[in-house]
Design an enzyme around this catalytic site. Structure first.
Site: not given
Length: 429
Positions: A216, A220, A244-245, A288
């Site tokens: 912030h 972005s 959108k998220d 893994e």
């Protein structure tokens, strides 16, 4: 008189009273109105999805810890007790176990997006660093969590990985003894791994807060890689990107639910459903899937110390990436040569993951046909796998240390648009 009235009104309004002392509501309002570039695509969803994964892991982990017993003689049985006797314990464990894989999948995609669009470049270097710190903390947390079921793969995985630190001269043996809490992987090891596995997710949460703070501060990045200029290039985060998220969350949870309900053990290893036995070594000790690329780099180097150093260097090189890539253009969309090298880099990372899962002796199954040898008695499959792994490792490091610096000097980039809205206006015209 006005001051008195203001103080009286604040006393009568509990929301204003609380806000004046702890401005959490104004902070949430800032989050909602946070001005974001107007051209963010779905590759930017993975940051929010990673946050959801972290919350899921913390919540399920806390509940699982209520029923888990960190003792070598009871750990395996306590996991079976969770699966069989605790109400919806099977669901909690499958969500937590597969949630780790989903978390790494989302974070890896998030990192590759940052690599392609140049999100590590100025002025976002600290933001990038914090992201790499989160990745390292995730790896430590996941490794310790994999030890807790105390199955065969848990025990021998802990033995192999902790023994790697013995390669360091002078201090190596002391580090291994400190990790073990004794002379071998035993109850003190399980206890401290459980303690750290419970603690580190909260440390990750704190670093994520710093990560968001750094995000912030300068805003972005965006697919064009240019700075947003004024209100014409920005829109409020809510409702445009929250919607959108939410769509991204829906798609992600469909994939997540598939593994939880239809293939809960697909990403695990069957040997971990056998109690740990220090007297029996599994034929193929494998970590893994999200550790396999680094495991392949480790095994590609013939020297133990060299392999350990290269494995750690494969992650630590990301910290200096902002200075290795000297190209002034951020986004790979305007770098035609870079696109090809980056696509090859992604394939190399996938190839390293495949090679990390190969048997270390080049043999599969049992019997006379399990291994293939040439006239000199050399294992052909093993030599081929080793040659491929070394070639992939060489390109991995060459990409950061050679290719990116040279591209920054000699690559001819495409012209950048003057603003975020310019390409959209051109398309409409």
């Amino acid at each position: 008189m006005s001051k008195t009235n203001n103080s009286e009104s604040s006393c009568c309004n509990p929301v204003e009273w609380f806000e004046s002392r702890f401005p959490i509501l104004s902070w949430m309002e800032h989050q909602k109105e946070y001005p974001a570039p107007r051209n963010l695509n779905y590759w930017w969803n993975f940051g929010s999805i990673a946050g959801i994964c972290l919350v899921v892991q913390i919540i399920t982990g806390i509940v699982l810890a209520m029923h888990y017993t960190p003792h070598v003689s009871m750990a395996f049985d306590s996991v079976e007790h969770i699966m069989r006797d605790v109400n919806y314990g099977w669901l909690l464990r499958y969500v937590h176990a597969n949630g780790a894989s989903m978390f790494f999948l989302v974070v890896y995609i998030h990192i590759f997006r940052g690599l392609y669009y140049g999100s590590y470049k100025a002025p976002r270097e600290v933001l990038w660093w914090l992201g790499i710190v989160i990745l390292l903390l995730m790896m430590a947390t996941a490794f310790m969590g994999y030890v807790l079921p105390w199955g065969q793969m848990s025990f021998w995985g802990a033995t192999v990985i902790t023994n790697l630190f013995s390669a360091f001269p002078v201090v190596g043996e002391h580090i291994v003894s400190w990790l073990w809490g004794g002379f071998s992987v035993d109850n003190p090891t399980l206890n401290r791994f459980f303690s750290l596995h419970f603690l580190l997710p909260f440390v990750i949460f704190a670093v994520v807060f710093l990560h968001l703070w750094a995000l912030h501060t300068h805003g972005s990045n965006n697919p064009l890689g240019i700075d947003a200029k004024g209100s014409q290039d920005k829109i409020p985060f809510h409702p445009y990107y929250t919607i959108k998220d939410y769509f991204g969350f829906g798609v992600f949870f469909m994939l997540f639910s598939y593994f939880v309900f239809f293939a809960p053990n697909y990403l695990g290893h069957p040997d971990n459903y056998t109690p740990a036995n220090p007297m029996v070594t599994p034929p193929h000790i494998v970590p893994e899937w999200y550790f396999l690329p680094f495991y392949a780099i480790l095994r590609a180097i013939p020297d133990k110390l060299g392999g350990v150093l290269m494995m750690f260097a494969s992650i630590l090189v990301l910290f200096v990436l902002p200075w290795l890539d000297s190209c002034k253009v951020r986004s790979g969309a305007f770098r035609p040569t870079f696109k090809w090298f980056f696509a090859l880099f992604v394939l190399v990372c996938i190839g390293l993951g495949v090679m990390g899962g190969k048997s270390p002796d080049g043999c599969y199954g049992s019997g006379a046909d399990a291994c293939t040898y040439n006239g000199q008695g050399e294992n052909i499959t093993l030599l081929t796998n080793l040659f491929i792994a070394r070639g992939l490792t060489a390109y991995y490091f060459a990409y950061f240390l050679v290719i990116l610096p040279l591209l920054g000097k000699y690559e001819k980039t495409l012209p950048l648009p003057k603003s975020i809205g310019e390409p959209v206006l051109k398309k409409k015209a």
